[in-house]
Design an enzyme around this catalytic site. Structure first.
Site, PDB file in Angstrom:
ATOM      1  N   ASP A 163      -6.357 -27.447  20.033  1.00 12.53           N
ATOM      2  CA  ASP A 163      -6.447 -28.495  18.970  1.00 12.53           C
ATOM      3  C   ASP A 163      -5.224 -28.678  18.354  1.00 12.53           C
ATOM      4  OD1 ASP A 163     -10.017 -27.531  17.906  1.00 12.53           O
ATOM      5  OD2 ASP A 163      -9.035 -29.089  18.979  1.00 12.53           O
TER       6      ASP A 163
ATOM      7  N   ASN B  81      -6.721 -19.858  22.324  1.00  9.08           N
ATOM      8  CA  ASN B  81      -6.711 -20.646  20.904  1.00  9.08           C
ATOM      9  C   ASN B  81      -7.753 -20.197  20.076  1.00  9.08           C
ATOM     10  OD1 ASN B  81      -4.652 -22.160  21.821  1.00  9.08           O
ATOM     11  ND2 ASN B  81      -6.013 -23.244  23.382  1.00  9.08           N
ATOM     12  N   TYR B  82      -8.976 -19.663  20.312  1.00 14.68           N
ATOM     13  CA  TYR B  82     -10.082 -19.744  19.384  1.00 14.68           C
ATOM     14  C   TYR B  82     -10.519 -18.135  18.970  1.00 14.68           C
ATOM     15  CZ  TYR B  82     -10.413 -24.584  19.688  1.00 14.68           C
ATOM     16  OH  TYR B  82     -10.126 -26.151  19.615  1.00 14.68           O
ATOM     17  N   LEU B  83     -10.267 -17.344  20.133  1.00 10.32           N
ATOM     18  CA  LEU B  83     -10.744 -15.957  19.890  1.00 10.32           C
ATOM     19  C   LEU B  83      -9.645 -15.131  19.174  1.00 10.32           C
ATOM     20  CD1 LEU B  83     -12.702 -15.625  23.256  1.00 10.32           C
ATOM     21  CD2 LEU B  83     -13.458 -16.221  21.145  1.00 10.32           C
TER      22      LEU B  83
END
Length: 860
Positions: A78, A818-820
């Site tokens: 993102d 990217n997200y964890l």
């Protein structure tokens, strides 16, 4: 290179046009650098990297203070690779100074007004030491090489598998031992020392820099700055005090093809000038790829090539008018031949070429940030070529121009030496902006996006950005209940704008949809929550919504989901009296939504919700699904299952790899080879004592082993053994000659091959007899032990196959990168005695060194 699609820098112009100067002058056509995050190969856990059997597996806790190995920076799913503050943009007085390429000072371009949305840094106290964690044991059965690799004709070799033993917890200097190295003795833990600040007379604790291990060449590795232990003395805007670097590397100029290599038009050879030949070569190199079969790709390429041909027409006056009459095959065959030559180079020649390349790039690899040496992530300027894009991008196939010094703005410390480009030309501009983290930027011509050069993923600045991102997501935990209560109430609001905003927030929270931004007509038709159109959602009574649209990277999002009855009513209301092409949320946009979210918590955006929901879901899945009494592989399967749940939530889907079935076929063959080794050992026991046939655990034959497969397998083992003997013979002779001795005669190799063939004949005679013998006698107990270990390995390998099959259509790397929150993984590995190398690759270990500091009780 990183791009920042959502942050246009209006003051800078591309200035390119298709002309001799604009066309890129490269060597052989090169694949476009991937815009995706770290690839799956990059993200391969360390445990899957080939290493000697004797290598000790480092426990998760040994990575607490592990040396980071900085790597190439990669763009976030993102746009997380966008500058920590912003990008250069509008001119304004009262900011830091700017120098032109000629060294004259001017007024610095002020940052984009989007800087205000970037998280600001707060002063933090030095990190507290976490309590020591338990040492972790290695599971010797987790990822062992196949028994059929190496000593195939000596099944008893299976008994010599590594015994279980505790791996010593290494300190930060010893924890980064390369594959196959023995851990170094533990050194004292890094401590902090007070350094007097001459500006204010205060003393600031700073971490000691640790000495790296000495490389084989005698060169010592760079020191590592443990920024997470240091007090941050800045106001949240200034990112650095001093910065020195050597700029970027431009690709080499284009070299014309040999005179006998020419494309054809209507069967006739075309004599192209260098400028138009180069562009034709870009397409020729891709002739047998999927891109060359795409109509949009071909159309865009040909249109741009015709523009180049107008300025640089064929020298033999052939007029090129139709794409269908072009034959690029001769150029393609030349490129393939050149690739084959390069591949055929000896190891020594390849090493020499790499040595020369490394020597040339050495000064660009690092920079000096506040006096510390740090790795630069992407210092190579992307060469010219054809734009590929992602998904069904309308501009795929368009010509990407060569980037020149005149296109690039350099960001460097004031007073630092200005780098000299490695090609003729002067920089577009020199700025000294301490509030941003990029070293150089330029605008690419296809989409008009900014490209940035950042520090590597393992650098202090990137690490701080990652930590702030996940800390912001954790902070949302204390606000999320109030936010949910409020938007649930607003679902029934009489104000239509509030009702639409609440419905959008419901989707972002429950379905982890991206917020979505407005896009131009020349961009791919991808949408997010706020840009959904009526055609993208179908109502299905009583309370189901069917989402069907293209999300980021043109990945299809399809989901049939049951929603709150009020949400169902709202969508029905929003679609009334609208065409399919009309916006569903016509009174909400991303800016208004994020402004509303920021009223709950400073810096809260829709993207923070996505990170929060991914990490909290992952934590819950691990807590609920991790088996307590299980093997390492069973725990890894539970971990990957939790990761898959997050990937599905975030729509990190992918098509099954083309090589998936081939890969699974190889795994099935390897499983059969393990069963074959077990069968041979059983038959050895039966030969020793027929009583073993009555024991239940040895009664049943191994499945999947028919006579034809066994014969084929034994033949392949013979070929491998002969190839192995030939390679060893050649290598030994080379060594003897280098030492001034006489090489062995061919008769020595022939004797070894005959011995292998005789052994194979002996084994072939054992087929179908239910009995077998070993070349060297072994005690029955040892053979029983070897069979037991093979049983464990077969079980583990079956679990690995199940895991591979389950994840074939899910991209696990994106969420992991990217997200964890990486601290979830570090704590889980420590708590469950799973070596973190089995989950995190070297790239990720370098990217998240700060995450290894947590203890096994840490929770998101």
């Amino acid at each position: 290179m990183s791009s920042d699609d959502d942050r246009p820098l209006g003051s800078l112009q591309n200035g390119h046009k298709v002309s001799p100067a604009g066309v890129r002058q490269n060597g052989h056509p090169k694949e476009e650098a991937s815009d995706s995050p770290m690839s799956e190969d990059e993200d391969m856990p360390l445990s899957q990297v080939t290493a000697p059997k004797s290598e000790p597996v480092t426990p998760a806790k040994s990575l607490r203070n592990k040396r980071a190995v900085p790597v190439e920076s990669s763009s976030d799913d993102d746009d997380d690779d966008s500058p920590l503050a912003s990008s250069p943009a509008k001119q304004s007085a009262g900011t830091s100074k700017v120098s032109t390429a000629n060294g004259h000072k001017a007024v610095k371009a002020e940052n984009d007004d989007k800087r205000s949305s970037a998280p600001t840094k707060k002063k933090r106290a030095p990190a507290k030491k976490e309590p020591p964690q338990k040492k972790m044991k290695r599971d010797p059965d987790a990822s062992e090489p196949s028994a059929s690799e190496g000593e195939e004709f000596k099944p008893v070799k299976n008994e010599k598998m590594p015994k279980k033993r505790k791996s010593k917890v290494k300190d930060e200097a010893g924890a980064d031992a390369e594959d196959g190295e023995t851990p170094k003795p533990a050194k004292k833990k890094a401590t902090t020392k007070k350094v007097k600040d001459e500006a204010n007379g205060s003393e600031t604790p700073q971490p000691k820099k640790k000495r790296g291990k000495v490389k084989d060449e005698g060169e010592e590795e760079e020191e590592v700055f443990r920024w997470w232990e240091a007090q941050q003395n800045n106001d949240g805007e200034v990112k650095w005090q001093t910065l020195e670097h050597n700029g970027v590397i431009f690709p080499p100029p284009y070299e014309s093809l040999p005179s006998d290599v020419k494309m054809r038009y209507k069967g006739k050879e075309v004599d192209l000038p260098q400028e138009s030949e180069e562009v034709a070569g870009f397409y020729a190199a891709m002739l047998e790829t999927e891109h060359a079969q795409d109509a949009t790709f071909n159309k865009n390429f040909f249109e741009d090539w015709l523009k180049v041909l107008q300025e640089h027409p064929p020298r033999n006056k052939i007029k090129i008018a139709k794409f269908e009459n072009c034959d690029f095959r001769p150029m393609f065959e030349y490129f393939e031949a050149e690739k084959a030559k390069k591949k055929a180079l000896s190891n020594a020649e390849k090493k020499e070429l790499k040595k020369q390349k490394d020597a040339f790039e050495e000064k660009y690899v690092t920079c000096l940030l506040d006096g510390r040496k740090e790795k630069v992530g992407n210092f190579r300027v992307e060469p010219p070529g054809l734009f590929r894009g992602r998904g069904d991008h309308p501009k795929k196939g368009a010509l990407k121009f060569r980037v020149r010094p005149e296109d690039i703005t350099i960001n460097i410390g004031e007073g630092a030496p200005i780098p000299v480009p490695n090609m003729p030309g002067n920089w577009k501009g020199i700025v000294h902006d301490q509030t941003v983290t990029w070293l150089a930027n330029w605008v690419e011509n296809v989409n008009g996006n900014y490209k940035y050069v950042f520090l590597a993923a393992g650098s202090s600045l990137k690490g701080q950005s990652d930590m702030q991102k996940f800390e912001k997501a954790r902070e949302l935990k204390s606000h999320v209940d109030r936010i949910r209560k409020d938007y649930s109430a607003d679902l029934r609001s009489k104000v239509m704008a509030d009702r639409q905003r609440a419905t959008a927030m419901y989707f972002i929270d429950k379905l982890a949809l991206r917020a979505g931004n407005e896009k131009g007509e020349d961009e791919a038709d991808t949408v997010g929550c706020c840009s959904l159109r009526c055609e993208h959602i179908t109502l299905e009574a009583p309370d189901f919504l069917i989402f069907d649209f293209l999300g980021k990277d043109s990945i299809r999002y399809y989901n049939r989901v049951s929603v709150d009855p009020q949400v169902f009513k709202n969508i029905k209301l929003f679609k009334e009296n609208k065409e399919d092409s009309d916006n569903l949320f016509d009174r909400v946009n991303t800016s208004l939504l994020n402004k509303h979210l920021a009223s709950y918590m400073k810096g809260l955006t829709a993207k923070v919700f996505r990170t929060y929901n991914a990490s909290i879901t992952f934590q819950q899945q691990l807590d609920e699904g991790t088996p307590t009494d299980a093997t390492v592989q069973e725990k890894l399967n539970a971990y990957n299952h939790a990761n898959r749940m997050v990937a599905i939530l975030c729509n990190h889907q992918r098509s099954a790899p083309k090589t998936h079935e081939q890969s699974m076929g190889k795994m099935r063959d390897r499983l059969r080879s393990l069963k074959y080794d077990r069968m041979k050992l059983r038959h050895v026991l039966f030969s020793m004592d027929p009583k073993y046939k009555k024991q239940k655990r040895y009664t049943d034959d191994e499945s999947d082993l028919d006579d034809d497969w066994i014969e084929e397998h034994e033949d392949s083992l013979q070929k491998k053994e002969i190839e192995k003997a030939e390679k060893k013979f050649t290598k030994d002779n080379e060594k003897l000659v280098q030492e001034g001795n006489k090489a062995q005669p061919d008769s020595v190799l022939q004797e070894k091959i005959e011995a292998i063939e005789n052994e194979c004949k002996r084994i072939a005679k054992e087929r179908g007899t239910g009995k077998a013998k070993l070349k060297r006698e072994r005690a029955p107990e040892k053979i029983e032990e070897a069979i037991q270990k093979l049983d464990e390995r077969i079980k583990t390998f079956k679990l690995q196959m199940d895991d591979r099959e389950a994840g074939k259509e899910v991209a696990l790397g994106t969420s992991k990168i990217n997200y964890l929150d990486p601290r979830i993984t570090a704590a889980w590995c420590s708590a469950h005695n799973v070596p973190i190398e089995k989950i995190f690759s070297k790239t990720l270990l370098a990217k998240f060194p700060w995450a290894m500091e947590v203890n096994d009780t840490w929770k998101f």
